[in-house]
Motif scaffolding. Sequence first.
Motif, mmCIF file in Angstrom:
data_model
loop_
_atom_site.group_PDB
_atom_site.id
_atom_site.type_symbol
_atom_site.label_atom_id
_atom_site.label_comp_id
_atom_site.label_asym_id
_atom_site.label_seq_id
_atom_site.Cartn_x
_atom_site.Cartn_y
_atom_site.Cartn_z
ATOM 1 N N UNK A 329 0.874 -1.171 0.000
ATOM 2 C CA UNK A 329 0.000 0.000 0.000
ATOM 3 C C UNK A 329 0.915 1.226 0.000
ATOM 4 N N UNK A 330 1.072 1.825 -1.176
ATOM 5 C CA UNK A 330 2.027 2.921 -1.333
ATOM 6 C C UNK A 330 1.369 4.281 -1.117
ATOM 7 N N UNK A 331 2.119 5.204 -0.527
ATOM 8 C CA UNK A 331 1.711 6.604 -0.516
ATOM 9 C C UNK A 331 2.086 7.228 -1.857
ATOM 10 N N UNK A 332 1.545 8.406 -2.149
ATOM 11 C CA UNK A 332 1.896 9.055 -3.406
ATOM 12 C C UNK A 332 3.380 9.409 -3.451
ATOM 13 N N UNK A 333 3.947 9.750 -2.308
ATOM 14 C CA UNK A 333 5.378 10.025 -2.293
ATOM 15 C C UNK A 333 6.174 8.799 -2.696
ATOM 16 N N UNK A 337 8.520 7.961 -6.327
ATOM 17 C CA UNK A 337 9.910 7.500 -6.279
ATOM 18 C C UNK A 337 10.076 6.060 -6.746
ATOM 19 N N UNK A 338 8.986 5.339 -6.992
ATOM 20 C CA UNK A 338 9.067 3.911 -7.294
ATOM 21 C C UNK A 338 9.831 3.664 -8.591
ATOM 22 N N UNK A 550 -3.606 -0.347 -4.617
ATOM 23 C CA UNK A 550 -2.543 -0.186 -3.624
ATOM 24 C C UNK A 550 -1.270 0.354 -4.264
ATOM 25 N N UNK A 551 -0.875 -0.248 -5.375
ATOM 26 C CA UNK A 551 0.408 0.085 -5.998
ATOM 27 C C UNK A 551 0.397 1.441 -6.680
ATOM 28 N N UNK A 552 -0.775 2.012 -6.915
ATOM 29 C CA UNK A 552 -0.875 3.326 -7.560
ATOM 30 C C UNK A 552 -1.043 4.459 -6.553
ATOM 31 N N UNK A 553 -1.155 4.139 -5.272
ATOM 32 C CA UNK A 553 -1.345 5.170 -4.257
ATOM 33 C C UNK A 553 -2.788 5.464 -3.929
ATOM 34 N N UNK A 554 -3.732 4.855 -4.663
ATOM 35 C CA UNK A 554 -5.143 5.173 -4.442
ATOM 36 C C UNK A 554 -5.634 4.654 -3.097
ATOM 37 N N UNK A 626 6.187 18.223 -0.940
ATOM 38 C CA UNK A 626 6.264 16.881 -0.347
ATOM 39 C C UNK A 626 5.575 16.812 1.011
ATOM 40 N N UNK A 627 4.749 15.770 1.151
ATOM 41 C CA UNK A 627 4.001 15.585 2.384
ATOM 42 C C UNK A 627 2.666 16.279 2.417
ATOM 43 N N UNK A 628 2.318 17.000 1.339
ATOM 44 C CA UNK A 628 1.074 17.772 1.332
ATOM 45 C C UNK A 628 -0.158 16.906 1.104
ATOM 46 N N UNK A 629 0.025 15.720 0.559
ATOM 47 C CA UNK A 629 -1.121 14.887 0.172
ATOM 48 C C UNK A 629 -1.285 13.744 1.165
#
Length: 812
Positions: A329-333, A337-338, A550-554, A626-629
């Motif tokens: 489960x990825x964050x947008x940040x 970077x992925x 998960x892998x797209x940040x959604x 960075x960190x805003x979302x």
Amino acid sequence: MEGGLMSMPSVGALPLHGVRVLEMVDKAEMCGRYLADLGATVIKLEPPEGSPSRRMGPFHDGVSISFAVRNANKQGLTLDLADTTDRGRFEAMLDTVDLWIESTAPGSLASVGLSIAGLRARHPRLVVLSVTDFGQTGPYRDWVGSPWVHTAMSGCLSRSRIGDQYPLMPPAALPAEAAAVQASFAALVGLWNAMETGMGDHIDFSLLEATGQILDPAMGMAGTASAGADVGAAAATSARQRPVLDMYPVFECSDGFVRVVLLSPRQWRAMRSWLGDPEDLMDDALDAIFTRFKRVDEIRQHISLLFKGKSTAELVQEGQSRGVPCAPVLTLGEVIAAEHYVQRQAIARCEIFTGLDAKIPTGFVEFNGRRLGIRMRTPDVGEHNASLLAELTDGRATGAPVATTGAGGRRPLSGIRVLDLGVIVYGAEIGRLFADLGADVIKVENRAYPDGARVARGGMMNANFASGHRGKRSIGLNLRSDRGKALFTALVAESDLVLSNFKPGTLEALGLGYDTLAQVNPGIVMVTSSAMGSTGPWARWMGYGPLVRCASGLSSLWRYPEGPSAFADGSTVYPDHYAARVMAAAGLAALIARRRTGLGAHVEGAQAEAILVQLSELVALESLQPGAVSAKGNYSDEGAPWGVYPCAGSDEWCVITVRSDEEWARFCDVTGLADLGDEPALRTTAGRLRNRERIDARVGTWTSNLDPRAVQHLLQAAAIPAGAMARVTELEDDPHLSAREYLKKLRQPGFGPLTVQNAPFFSERMDPPRQVPAPEFGEHTREVLTEVLGLAPDEVQRLIEEGAAEEGTERR
């Protein structure tokens, strides 16, 4: 593209080269952006002061990021339609374009002498796409909406939640972006039909209906992910229930979360082996997904213990290698970077607005191995006025030629033959879109490797499969035999389009990759889709919608902000229906290009990257700040009151979205909250946002004493966007949806009438879909081989006896 980070095809090589579009919208702007990505010349027409959407957040250095990401690749033009001279220029501009997309309120253009009927009469070759909240007809025609209102009224909101918590609005601009892609598909269907008939059209496109058809459809193909549940099964339970079961659990590990999706017996046994084959889980009855649901707590306890203390990277690597579908489960940040997305150039830095560079998802699809993405930044207000207006006088702009002649009243894709290798939800949906619109869609199947949707209930036909494959023919072929492959390639020679969503490399391993098929038929268009794309470190992952999210940040955004593990996307079917529209539009664009070049194409898409484009404004914002979302729940900074409010009764809710100071004044007047309206501090959006909690408390107290539909009707009468949260079982009784025939009955042999969704749009000149039953396995094998390939009946019989071709054991 600015910065040279992407290798783009030349303009002339883009599929919609030569197609000209005039866009006059401030909603569903990604529709025109997608057409521009595909190569169309899209002219963004705005009033002199600029479109209202330029003033929508989020912002960076005073620039609307949401506007910038949705209007790249377009040219900017300003006209004042209240001015006589500019109205003349507008009409002259219509003579130079093939498609006009507009989003004015129904009938409003007539007030300045520009009724759509009158314009259509004067420009008969023009295709007009009218994008409105509720459509051009029906009781709600003049209501006002917003993406949140559409989500509530379409039934999608009622299925976005955990347990008995409040319904959670899907994150970002998901509803609007999904509807915009369907609008792109509608536009291309209209253009195709105009090229076939020589006549234009007026397409009536409803954002409410599109949201319900794409975001998380209530009716239609639900797929293996829902265990093959029959269409309309919700009607057999309490009409007021909402789902409480999370079928795609998320587990905490040392550095984040991992989601596991166990659908088939083989996947379950791989997971059990990974757990060390514990004695209490060795019961063979657990091979059945419904049995596992009953013992879910026991199973999850074992997996939680296994995952505890391990990293997401090591868990996903081992799980995927064992055949256990899982993803971090990825964050947008983390997405930005992925390495997978970096290698695929799915996210790249470019100039999105004058002087503003950001990392941004680069585009929906790849065309012959080249990504169709951003080539030009979003234009300034009226940036291209001089060149565009000069074209009106020098005769250079004439629009793309319309090809043949013919009458209206037809199914627009008649004459197109599609070989459909698609499986599960996405695979069913893309082929059905073409079948509904008149294409001859032949589902290619093999008994040894049946479509998971066919066998989800233990048979070769179920109501779920029927709704997703209605209108198709079925041929049984053994593509692992030389003779079966020869039959398939012979069909390719007689076809226009091949659809597939097999794991990358599968068709190539069978000797049926695009390069091979193009030698057989240079005009063939192949459309392939996979979870993560055909290249990159994650290309071979087993991918289902829950893992793609998960892998797209959604998924990290689709959660309750009160709890870091409270992910609320576990019961949704996404992005299959949305991705199907993305790829259907791209495939049709490739067929339009073939009219010009005579050549087919290979169009590839990754479902994860389709989601990334929907999240464009948040990806850009996260790259700039960075960190805003983060997950925002039902909070929005677009206005106040703006949210999901409780109403009288058990689990009843209504969405209210007040967009302007004028709407706020009317809201206070009709709700009796005049004391709030009298406060100077609350007369601006900024002031209301500062006092949001106090306003929400008062509004919630007011709505809690009213039926949600009473709130909806009272506020809509004052032209304030509001909508009651609908359940699946209420959609058939909605007077507006009934008037617009949003739902239809499919009569499938062996089943009672099945409720399915009707057309993706309405049109003056195109016939609506016919509800034709789905085929039994191999039902049309003999018919296709004799009709399409001209084989003699005795030869077909020999092929069936040899096992190269197959037919079902039951014949209608």
